[in-house]
Scaffold this motif. Sequence first.
Motif, PDB file in Angstrom:
ATOM      1  N   ALA A   9      -6.570 -39.984  13.614  1.00  0.00           N
ATOM      2  CA  ALA A   9      -7.537 -39.147  12.900  1.00  0.00           C
ATOM      3  C   ALA A   9      -7.320 -37.667  13.193  1.00  0.00           C
ATOM      4  CB  ALA A   9      -8.954 -39.564  13.284  1.00  0.00           C
ATOM      5  N   ASN A  10      -7.193 -37.325  14.467  1.00  0.00           N
ATOM      6  CA  ASN A  10      -7.089 -35.912  14.840  1.00  0.00           C
ATOM      7  C   ASN A  10      -5.800 -35.271  14.333  1.00  0.00           C
ATOM      8  OD1 ASN A  10      -9.433 -36.505  16.157  1.00  0.00           O
ATOM      9  ND2 ASN A  10      -8.639 -36.227  18.220  1.00  0.00           N
ATOM     10  N   LEU A  11      -4.677 -35.947  14.578  1.00  0.00           N
ATOM     11  CA  LEU A  11      -3.397 -35.347  14.184  1.00  0.00           C
ATOM     12  C   LEU A  11      -3.221 -35.351  12.666  1.00  0.00           C
ATOM     13  CD1 LEU A  11      -0.913 -36.655  16.913  1.00  0.00           C
ATOM     14  CD2 LEU A  11      -2.173 -34.508  16.818  1.00  0.00           C
ATOM     15  N   SER A  12      -3.656 -36.426  12.011  1.00  0.00           N
ATOM     16  CA  SER A  12      -3.534 -36.464  10.549  1.00  0.00           C
ATOM     17  C   SER A  12      -4.368 -35.360   9.918  1.00  0.00           C
ATOM     18  CB  SER A  12      -3.995 -37.832  10.010  1.00  0.00           C
ATOM     19  OG  SER A  12      -3.169 -38.871  10.502  1.00  0.00           O
ATOM     20  N   ALA A  13      -5.619 -35.220  10.374  1.00  0.00           N
ATOM     21  CA  ALA A  13      -6.499 -34.199   9.815  1.00  0.00           C
ATOM     22  C   ALA A  13      -6.008 -32.799  10.161  1.00  0.00           C
ATOM     23  CB  ALA A  13      -7.920 -34.404  10.330  1.00  0.00           C
ATOM     24  N   THR A  14      -5.551 -32.606  11.383  1.00  0.00           N
ATOM     25  CA  THR A  14      -5.049 -31.287  11.794  1.00  0.00           C
ATOM     26  C   THR A  14      -3.876 -30.850  10.926  1.00  0.00           C
ATOM     27  OG1 THR A  14      -5.779 -31.508  14.078  1.00  0.00           O
ATOM     28  CG2 THR A  14      -3.953 -30.010  13.676  1.00  0.00           C
ATOM     29  N   ARG A  15      -2.945 -31.753  10.701  1.00  0.00           N
ATOM     30  CA  ARG A  15      -1.774 -31.394   9.893  1.00  0.00           C
ATOM     31  C   ARG A  15      -2.139 -31.162   8.431  1.00  0.00           C
ATOM     32  NH1 ARG A  15       3.600 -34.490  12.108  1.00  0.00           N
ATOM     33  NH2 ARG A  15       3.261 -34.076  14.322  1.00  0.00           N
ATOM     34  N   ALA A  16      -3.015 -32.022   7.898  1.00  0.00           N
ATOM     35  CA  ALA A  16      -3.402 -31.872   6.494  1.00  0.00           C
ATOM     36  C   ALA A  16      -4.148 -30.556   6.274  1.00  0.00           C
ATOM     37  CB  ALA A  16      -4.259 -33.051   6.059  1.00  0.00           C
ATOM     38  N   VAL A  17      -5.104 -30.247   7.165  1.00  0.00           N
ATOM     39  CA  VAL A  17      -5.868 -29.007   7.037  1.00  0.00           C
ATOM     40  C   VAL A  17      -4.959 -27.794   7.224  1.00  0.00           C
ATOM     41  CG1 VAL A  17      -7.665 -27.627   8.137  1.00  0.00           C
ATOM     42  CG2 VAL A  17      -8.070 -30.048   7.685  1.00  0.00           C
ATOM     43  N   SER A  18      -4.049 -27.884   8.166  1.00  0.00           N
ATOM     44  CA  SER A  18      -3.144 -26.761   8.417  1.00  0.00           C
ATOM     45  C   SER A  18      -2.241 -26.493   7.218  1.00  0.00           C
ATOM     46  CB  SER A  18      -2.294 -27.037   9.665  1.00  0.00           C
ATOM     47  OG  SER A  18      -3.105 -27.161  10.814  1.00  0.00           O
ATOM     48  N   VAL A  19      -1.782 -27.555   6.573  1.00  0.00           N
ATOM     49  CA  VAL A  19      -0.906 -27.400   5.407  1.00  0.00           C
ATOM     50  C   VAL A  19      -1.642 -26.721   4.259  1.00  0.00           C
ATOM     51  CG1 VAL A  19       0.271 -28.683   3.576  1.00  0.00           C
ATOM     52  CG2 VAL A  19       0.662 -29.280   5.973  1.00  0.00           C
ATOM     53  N   HIS A  20      -2.896 -27.110   4.035  1.00  0.00           N
ATOM     54  CA  HIS A  20      -3.608 -26.642   2.849  1.00  0.00           C
ATOM     55  C   HIS A  20      -4.444 -25.382   3.077  1.00  0.00           C
ATOM     56  CE1 HIS A  20      -2.562 -30.005   0.241  1.00  0.00           C
ATOM     57  NE2 HIS A  20      -2.780 -30.823   1.256  1.00  0.00           N
ATOM     58  N   LEU A  21      -4.884 -25.133   4.304  1.00  0.00           N
ATOM     59  CA  LEU A  21      -5.825 -24.036   4.520  1.00  0.00           C
ATOM     60  C   LEU A  21      -5.277 -22.901   5.370  1.00  0.00           C
ATOM     61  CD1 LEU A  21      -9.147 -26.039   5.171  1.00  0.00           C
ATOM     62  CD2 LEU A  21      -8.273 -25.131   3.013  1.00  0.00           C
ATOM     63  N   LYS A  22      -4.198 -23.091   6.050  1.00  0.00           N
ATOM     64  CA  LYS A  22      -3.717 -22.053   6.961  1.00  0.00           C
ATOM     65  C   LYS A  22      -3.148 -20.875   6.201  1.00  0.00           C
ATOM     66  CE  LYS A  22       0.007 -22.506   9.507  1.00  0.00           C
ATOM     67  NZ  LYS A  22       0.945 -22.980  10.536  1.00  0.00           N
ATOM     68  N   ASN A  23      -3.518 -19.675   6.656  1.00  0.00           N
ATOM     69  CA  ASN A  23      -2.974 -18.453   6.087  1.00  0.00           C
ATOM     70  C   ASN A  23      -1.472 -18.379   6.366  1.00  0.00           C
ATOM     71  OD1 ASN A  23      -2.183 -15.566   5.965  1.00  0.00           O
ATOM     72  ND2 ASN A  23      -4.357 -15.274   5.508  1.00  0.00           N
ATOM     73  N   PRO A  24      -0.660 -17.936   5.416  1.00  0.00           N
ATOM     74  CA  PRO A  24       0.795 -17.856   5.643  1.00  0.00           C
ATOM     75  C   PRO A  24       1.164 -17.035   6.870  1.00  0.00           C
ATOM     76  CG  PRO A  24       0.280 -17.535   3.327  1.00  0.00           C
ATOM     77  CD  PRO A  24      -1.025 -17.548   4.044  1.00  0.00           C
ATOM     78  N   ASN A  25       0.354 -16.059   7.202  1.00  0.00           N
ATOM     79  CA  ASN A  25       0.649 -15.218   8.358  1.00  0.00           C
ATOM     80  C   ASN A  25       0.051 -15.757   9.662  1.00  0.00           C
ATOM     81  OD1 ASN A  25       1.943 -13.316   6.665  1.00  0.00           O
ATOM     82  ND2 ASN A  25      -0.026 -12.379   6.150  1.00  0.00           N
ATOM     83  N   GLN A  26      -0.649 -16.885   9.563  1.00  0.00           N
ATOM     84  CA  GLN A  26      -1.309 -17.451  10.736  1.00  0.00           C
ATOM     85  C   GLN A  26      -0.354 -18.360  11.500  1.00  0.00           C
ATOM     86  OE1 GLN A  26      -4.888 -19.548   9.740  1.00  0.00           O
ATOM     87  NE2 GLN A  26      -5.175 -20.390  11.806  1.00  0.00           N
ATOM     88  N   SER A  27      -0.290 -18.180  12.809  1.00  0.00           N
ATOM     89  CA  SER A  27       0.576 -19.019  13.634  1.00  0.00           C
ATOM     90  C   SER A  27      -0.216 -20.208  14.167  1.00  0.00           C
ATOM     91  CB  SER A  27       1.138 -18.214  14.812  1.00  0.00           C
ATOM     92  OG  SER A  27       0.083 -17.711  15.621  1.00  0.00           O
TER      93      SER A  27
END
Length: 371
Positions: free
Chosen positions: A172-190
Amino acid sequence: MEKAIIIAEKRSQANDIYNAIVDDKAYHQSLCNKLGVKYCLVKHASGHILGLQEPNEVNPAWANGSAVVLSPTDTNGFYPLKVTEKKLYKGITQELKTASVAIIATDCDREGQVIGQNILEHSNYDGKVYRAIFTAQDKTSLQTAFGKLNDNADFIGVYFAGLARANGDQIANLSATRAVSVHLKNPNQSGAIGVGRVKTATQAIVCERQEQIDNFIPEKYNTPYITVQGIKLPYTGVGDTSTHGTNKAGAFFDKGNLQQFITNLPNRAQVTKTTEAKTTAPPKLPDLPELQKATSKRWGWSADKTLATLQKLYDSPNYLTTYPRAECRKIPENMQADAPLLLENIKNIFDLSLPNTAIIYCRGKSCVYAN
């Protein structure tokens, strides 16, 4: 030479078990005779010395972030184990190769079961396995626990519950973390946008409460008082708060409603007094959350400080508390006979003014001590 390997969760626990079980020559011989071995050897882990493999170790295609469920298909959704503390793992498994009996003597909770049994499962140990259950690490409690060893097969449900928790968190944690990061992370965000089963839900509660605080609009209200036999008492019944989004007892925001309430009250009322004899059971013993709330209220302690203090009281050389992470709020059956002596020891250590005797109150297997 047939031997029994006792697996402890950590070094301090192993020392206590050695002193109580092995160093006591008469008890050690008696236990060995019962187990059909020549001697017992105590080995310790350091918490979880095996962990779950990472997603990319199970499926190389999962190395890059993607919005997919990271659930292994070849192992029924369970991640394979991997050794994280190689030296400790090797030290235990080398001895297991020539052992006919293994005894899991880790902490008595779900994680303790997983720590011990993961070692046996990963090393493919096929000898007899027992489980020692104890909630205190003094000599008497440990010898009592090893005198009543359980078949480890009885704890398979506890083990699978621990595995399910660990795998559920990972998926749950890793799947959600990766999915949210792919769709919501700013391009300049590390880095990644972390999502956790507990963390995210807790943050949501805190954020929601903060929004309520930020948007709160103070309103004046009135609370009527009622005089009963010369005593002025605040009214704590139902007011007109439901239309104002609050449940404050006795509050009237509308003066018209307050006046109507007062008009409907009788000028005088007959006050009667009734008494009834009731028996109140002693309060339950505190569990960890209850004690953390109490220490926070009284001394401003953090939850971590309370747990660390309890752990010190549980470990050698104190032995003053039972296992602090257990949810049990009763005195274990195997400790009930020793409770008066423990109470006396605590009384002497802290110079407390306690009664000479303790009374035990039981309802079934749930027992507490009270004055």
